[in-house]
Motif scaffolding. Sequence first.
Motif, PDB file in Angstrom:
ATOM      1  N   ARG A  24       1.186  -0.947   0.129  1.00  0.00           N
ATOM      2  CA  ARG A  24      -0.409  -0.018  -0.273  1.00  0.00           C
ATOM      3  C   ARG A  24       0.936   1.194  -0.224  1.00  0.00           C
ATOM      4  NH1 ARG A  24      -1.471   3.910  -0.476  1.00  0.00           N
ATOM      5  NH2 ARG A  24      -3.068   4.831  -0.051  1.00  0.00           N
ATOM      6  N   LEU A  25       1.686   1.034   1.197  1.00  0.00           N
ATOM      7  CA  LEU A  25       3.173   1.904   0.948  1.00  0.00           C
ATOM      8  C   LEU A  25       3.207   2.316  -0.693  1.00  0.00           C
ATOM      9  CD1 LEU A  25       4.328   4.390   2.858  1.00  0.00           C
ATOM     10  CD2 LEU A  25       6.337   3.027   2.841  1.00  0.00           C
ATOM     11  N   THR A  26       3.664   1.740  -1.341  1.00  0.00           N
ATOM     12  CA  THR A  26       4.286   2.150  -2.912  1.00  0.00           C
ATOM     13  C   THR A  26       3.460   2.075  -3.951  1.00  0.00           C
ATOM     14  OG1 THR A  26       3.788  -0.705  -3.525  1.00  0.00           O
ATOM     15  CG2 THR A  26       5.804  -0.313  -2.510  1.00  0.00           C
ATOM     16  N   LEU A  27       1.706   2.376  -3.239  1.00  0.00           N
ATOM     17  CA  LEU A  27       0.788   3.154  -3.885  1.00  0.00           C
ATOM     18  C   LEU A  27       0.900   4.634  -4.239  1.00  0.00           C
ATOM     19  CD1 LEU A  27      -2.049   0.168  -3.946  1.00  0.00           C
ATOM     20  CD2 LEU A  27       0.005   0.249  -5.942  1.00  0.00           C
ATOM     21  N   GLY A  28       1.527   4.855  -3.035  1.00  0.00           N
ATOM     22  CA  GLY A  28       1.065   6.607  -3.308  1.00  0.00           C
ATOM     23  C   GLY A  28      -0.212   7.542  -2.700  1.00  0.00           C
ATOM     24  N   GLY A  29      -0.404   8.234  -2.379  1.00  0.00           N
ATOM     25  CA  GLY A  29      -1.409   8.727  -2.039  1.00  0.00           C
ATOM     26  C   GLY A  29      -0.548   9.334  -0.455  1.00  0.00           C
ATOM     27  N   PHE A  30      -1.901  10.602   0.196  1.00  0.00           N
ATOM     28  CA  PHE A  30      -1.034  11.077   1.276  1.00  0.00           C
ATOM     29  C   PHE A  30      -1.616  10.796   2.379  1.00  0.00           C
ATOM     30  CE2 PHE A  30      -6.057  12.076   0.773  1.00  0.00           C
ATOM     31  CZ  PHE A  30      -6.308  12.219   2.231  1.00  0.00           C
ATOM     32  N   THR A  31      -2.166   8.875   2.558  1.00  0.00           N
ATOM     33  CA  THR A  31      -2.703   8.469   3.420  1.00  0.00           C
ATOM     34  C   THR A  31      -2.199   6.978   3.226  1.00  0.00           C
ATOM     35  OG1 THR A  31      -4.854   7.287   2.394  1.00  0.00           O
ATOM     36  CG2 THR A  31      -5.074   8.537   3.676  1.00  0.00           C
ATOM     37  N   ALA A  32      -0.850   6.968   2.067  1.00  0.00           N
ATOM     38  CA  ALA A  32      -0.162   5.852   2.252  1.00  0.00           C
ATOM     39  C   ALA A  32       0.128   5.255   3.157  1.00  0.00           C
ATOM     40  CB  ALA A  32       1.210   6.304   0.982  1.00  0.00           C
ATOM     41  N   GLU A  33       1.565   6.475   4.584  1.00  0.00           N
ATOM     42  CA  GLU A  33       1.908   6.358   5.398  1.00  0.00           C
ATOM     43  C   GLU A  33       0.844   5.454   6.821  1.00  0.00           C
ATOM     44  OE1 GLU A  33       2.302   8.704   3.898  1.00  0.00           O
ATOM     45  OE2 GLU A  33       4.280   8.920   3.176  1.00  0.00           O
ATOM     46  N   ALA A  34      -0.129   6.401   6.932  1.00  0.00           N
ATOM     47  CA  ALA A  34      -0.989   6.057   7.765  1.00  0.00           C
ATOM     48  C   ALA A  34      -1.523   4.575   7.883  1.00  0.00           C
ATOM     49  CB  ALA A  34      -1.697   6.464   8.250  1.00  0.00           C
ATOM     50  N   CYS A  35      -1.713   4.277   6.434  1.00  0.00           N
ATOM     51  CA  CYS A  35      -2.559   2.734   5.704  1.00  0.00           C
ATOM     52  C   CYS A  35      -1.686   1.924   6.001  1.00  0.00           C
ATOM     53  CB  CYS A  35      -2.703   3.036   4.486  1.00  0.00           C
ATOM     54  SG  CYS A  35      -4.568   4.118   4.676  1.00  0.00           S
ATOM     55  N   ALA A  36      -0.033   1.677   5.896  1.00  0.00           N
ATOM     56  CA  ALA A  36       0.930   0.551   6.303  1.00  0.00           C
ATOM     57  C   ALA A  36       0.738   0.535   7.665  1.00  0.00           C
ATOM     58  CB  ALA A  36       1.937   1.344   5.284  1.00  0.00           C
ATOM     59  N   VAL A  37       0.714   2.086   8.382  1.00  0.00           N
ATOM     60  CA  VAL A  37       1.089   1.392   9.725  1.00  0.00           C
ATOM     61  C   VAL A  37      -0.074   1.137  10.551  1.00  0.00           C
ATOM     62  CG1 VAL A  37       1.210   3.085  11.916  1.00  0.00           C
ATOM     63  CG2 VAL A  37       2.725   3.602  10.097  1.00  0.00           C
ATOM     64  N   SER A  38      -1.412   0.784  10.323  1.00  0.00           N
ATOM     65  CA  SER A  38      -2.497   0.178  10.747  1.00  0.00           C
ATOM     66  C   SER A  38      -2.686  -0.909   9.740  1.00  0.00           C
ATOM     67  CB  SER A  38      -4.152   1.481  10.595  1.00  0.00           C
ATOM     68  OG  SER A  38      -3.794   1.588   8.408  1.00  0.00           O
ATOM     69  N   THR A  39      -1.957  -0.932   9.337  1.00  0.00           N
ATOM     70  CA  THR A  39      -2.440  -2.979   8.461  1.00  0.00           C
ATOM     71  C   THR A  39      -1.365  -3.670   9.554  1.00  0.00           C
ATOM     72  OG1 THR A  39      -3.171  -1.798   5.761  1.00  0.00           O
ATOM     73  CG2 THR A  39      -1.986  -3.997   6.622  1.00  0.00           C
ATOM     74  N   ILE A  40      -0.016  -3.832   9.399  1.00  0.00           N
ATOM     75  CA  ILE A  40       0.783  -3.929  10.406  1.00  0.00           C
ATOM     76  C   ILE A  40       0.131  -3.717  11.872  1.00  0.00           C
ATOM     77  CG2 ILE A  40       4.157  -4.142  11.078  1.00  0.00           C
ATOM     78  CD1 ILE A  40       4.283  -2.268   8.832  1.00  0.00           C
ATOM     79  N   LEU A  41       0.022  -3.294  12.414  1.00  0.00           N
ATOM     80  CA  LEU A  41      -0.620  -3.260  13.461  1.00  0.00           C
ATOM     81  C   LEU A  41      -2.225  -4.321  14.036  1.00  0.00           C
ATOM     82  CD1 LEU A  41      -0.762   0.491  14.784  1.00  0.00           C
ATOM     83  CD2 LEU A  41       0.708  -1.368  15.973  1.00  0.00           C
ATOM     84  N   ALA A  42      -3.104  -4.235  12.489  1.00  0.00           N
ATOM     85  CA  ALA A  42      -3.586  -4.846  13.018  1.00  0.00           C
ATOM     86  C   ALA A  42      -3.291  -6.605  12.645  1.00  0.00           C
ATOM     87  CB  ALA A  42      -4.980  -4.679  10.923  1.00  0.00           C
ATOM     88  N   GLY A  43      -2.509  -6.227  11.936  1.00  0.00           N
ATOM     89  CA  GLY A  43      -2.506  -8.440  11.276  1.00  0.00           C
ATOM     90  C   GLY A  43      -1.511  -8.510  12.999  1.00  0.00           C
ATOM     91  N   PHE A  44      -0.796  -7.738  13.900  1.00  0.00           N
ATOM     92  CA  PHE A  44      -0.202  -8.066  14.549  1.00  0.00           C
ATOM     93  C   PHE A  44      -0.706  -8.271  15.610  1.00  0.00           C
ATOM     94  CE2 PHE A  44       2.279  -7.564  18.373  1.00  0.00           C
ATOM     95  CZ  PHE A  44       3.316  -8.755  18.370  1.00  0.00           C
ATOM     96  N   ILE A  45      -1.702  -7.157  15.808  1.00  0.00           N
ATOM     97  CA  ILE A  45      -3.114  -7.006  16.826  1.00  0.00           C
ATOM     98  C   ILE A  45      -3.942  -8.285  16.844  1.00  0.00           C
ATOM     99  CG2 ILE A  45      -4.448  -6.154  17.999  1.00  0.00           C
ATOM    100  CD1 ILE A  45      -2.764  -3.270  17.687  1.00  0.00           C
ATOM    101  N   THR A  46      -4.549  -8.872  15.425  1.00  0.00           N
ATOM    102  CA  THR A  46      -5.402 -10.377  15.401  1.00  0.00           C
ATOM    103  C   THR A  46      -4.895 -10.876  15.628  1.00  0.00           C
ATOM    104  OG1 THR A  46      -5.075  -9.657  13.160  1.00  0.00           O
ATOM    105  CG2 THR A  46      -6.920  -8.436  13.880  1.00  0.00           C
ATOM    106  N   GLY A  47      -3.335 -11.604  14.839  1.00  0.00           N
ATOM    107  CA  GLY A  47      -2.575 -12.145  15.247  1.00  0.00           C
ATOM    108  C   GLY A  47      -2.875 -12.695  16.398  1.00  0.00           C
TER     109      GLY A  47
END
Length: 587
Positions: free
Chosen positions: A113-136
């Motif tokens: 998602r970070l490679t696709l760009g956009g002004f929310t790219a960093e936020a979406c990348a961080v939230s995605t990583i957090l979501a994966g770890f927390i749900t695990g």
Amino acid sequence: MFELLPLMLERAGVLVMVAFLLSRMRSFRQIVHQEHDKKEKMILIGIFGAFGIISNYTGIEIHNGTIISQTWQADVDYDAAIANTRIMGVAIGGLLGGPIVGLGVGLIAGIHRLTLGGFTAEACAVSTILAGFITGLLGRRYGIIGRNHSPWGAVAIGILMEGIQMGVILLIARPYEAAYHLVEVIAVPMISINGLGTLIFILIIQSILMEEERTRALQTHNALEIAQQTLPFFRQGLTLHSCGEAANIILEGTKADAISITNKDQVLAHAGAGSDHHKPGQHMATQLTKEVLDHGKILIARSTDEIRCYRENCPLQAAIVVPLQVHQETVGTLKLYFVNQNKLDQVEYELAEGLSRLFSTQLELAEAEQQRKLLKDAEIKALQAQVHPHFLFNAINTISSLVRTDAQKARKLLINLGVFFRSNLQGARHLLIPLEKEIEHVEAYLSLEQARFPDKYQVDFDIHPALNKVLIPPFTLQPLVENAIRHAFSNRKQGRVTVTAYTDSNKMILTTEDNGKGIPEPLMKSLGTETVQSEEGTGTAVWNIRKRMKEIYGLEGSFQIESEQDSGTKVTMILPLTQNKWSERNV
């Protein structure tokens, strides 16, 4: 906001369709069912990471509050963002595989998602990583995915993770006004659709678990029903009659087109297709069966070439051959044949495997029951000998006639009679006794018989002194000597019986040899393998001795009969000396 809902539903539908197709794959179903090792965790990371990437590419671009629907999002403008179902795949991967899988999936989907760009790219990348770890972590701690858990727990976690993503966007994405306006547009659709998609995905996984459970329950029920019906026959051991009846029952209870049962040497039963040349009593017709007997492992054939039947036009196209084992020794095989290889599936394989274990257990119980009967027969024989009217009557008459003429000899015979009875009782209570006790039993018997017929026969013993304490089955020598005296010398004036014991290669060789009239050829073929009816006797003693030796010593012991007409008979028993140390504790 609301026009985004059908577009999001369309994107989620693509992932759900892929998830359904994935659920039909055997490899994925196996991963869902079992504990996950490193290899399986990597597979899960790859699968759900791919879900995250697909979600990114199929996202819906949002530019200044305007929805721009494109088929494929390969690049996002700097001041734009995308609404997608990425968190759904990440959350399910974490719940299914644990924190390592969740973190791995989150990294793949987030970095992409970070490679696709956009002004929310960093936020979406961080939230995605957090979501994966927390749900695990939550999946590992509470085991939310499972056939006994409500799917709503997983749905709630999916919704929570999407809510966290909205919060991270507000915290990190800039400018704040654009981030706030974006959340107003995408929050409800993304949270709703991701929750719905998670619910559908969880239901698919639970259906896999429930379907497998139902299949196993059906297999277990079927196997137990077949085992119950075949139990009366397998309790008789592997015989032509018992296996024939069992084969018909198994044929009716499975999808197989033919059932065959063999022992180590020949076909005992064949029911169904191919009965014209796969006949009971014949030697094995397929090389496949011989390989199972040699290696003791299940083998599958999916073509006539693999079955390797000698008949070219054999209708059998596929087969499952499973070993039948007794005490870890392969004693036969069970074969499920199919005329169409497509009928040979995992269900039939597992059913055959289950039947193999059940039938092997039944055969072991049959062996144990047979051994118990043999030992009981030995006890009954001993008890019968105690009150055998002819033996007792003759012994008492002999002693009575000596009381007036030779009181000392009469006293000695009475003592020997007591020794004989005591030996009977001791032998009936023990599995093994010292050789010297068996010799004592024989000598007590001989003293009583020789008192009646002093010149009819002579019995010699050649026993190495070191072997006196070696343990042997009771009622082995005495019945053999008795048989020689009663049957071998009926037409001879002077008979001789020689009992010999010596060692050879850590084994004791125990022989009983006479110079009598020998055993007729027709009787020799069945003597020791079954009881017979003849003028000379029933052969019960020899049959009993052979069976008890097989049960006690297995392949380490042997029982052989050699006889020549008018020259005599020799019975040889080979017993392992290594058995002695173990047996002493069990006498």
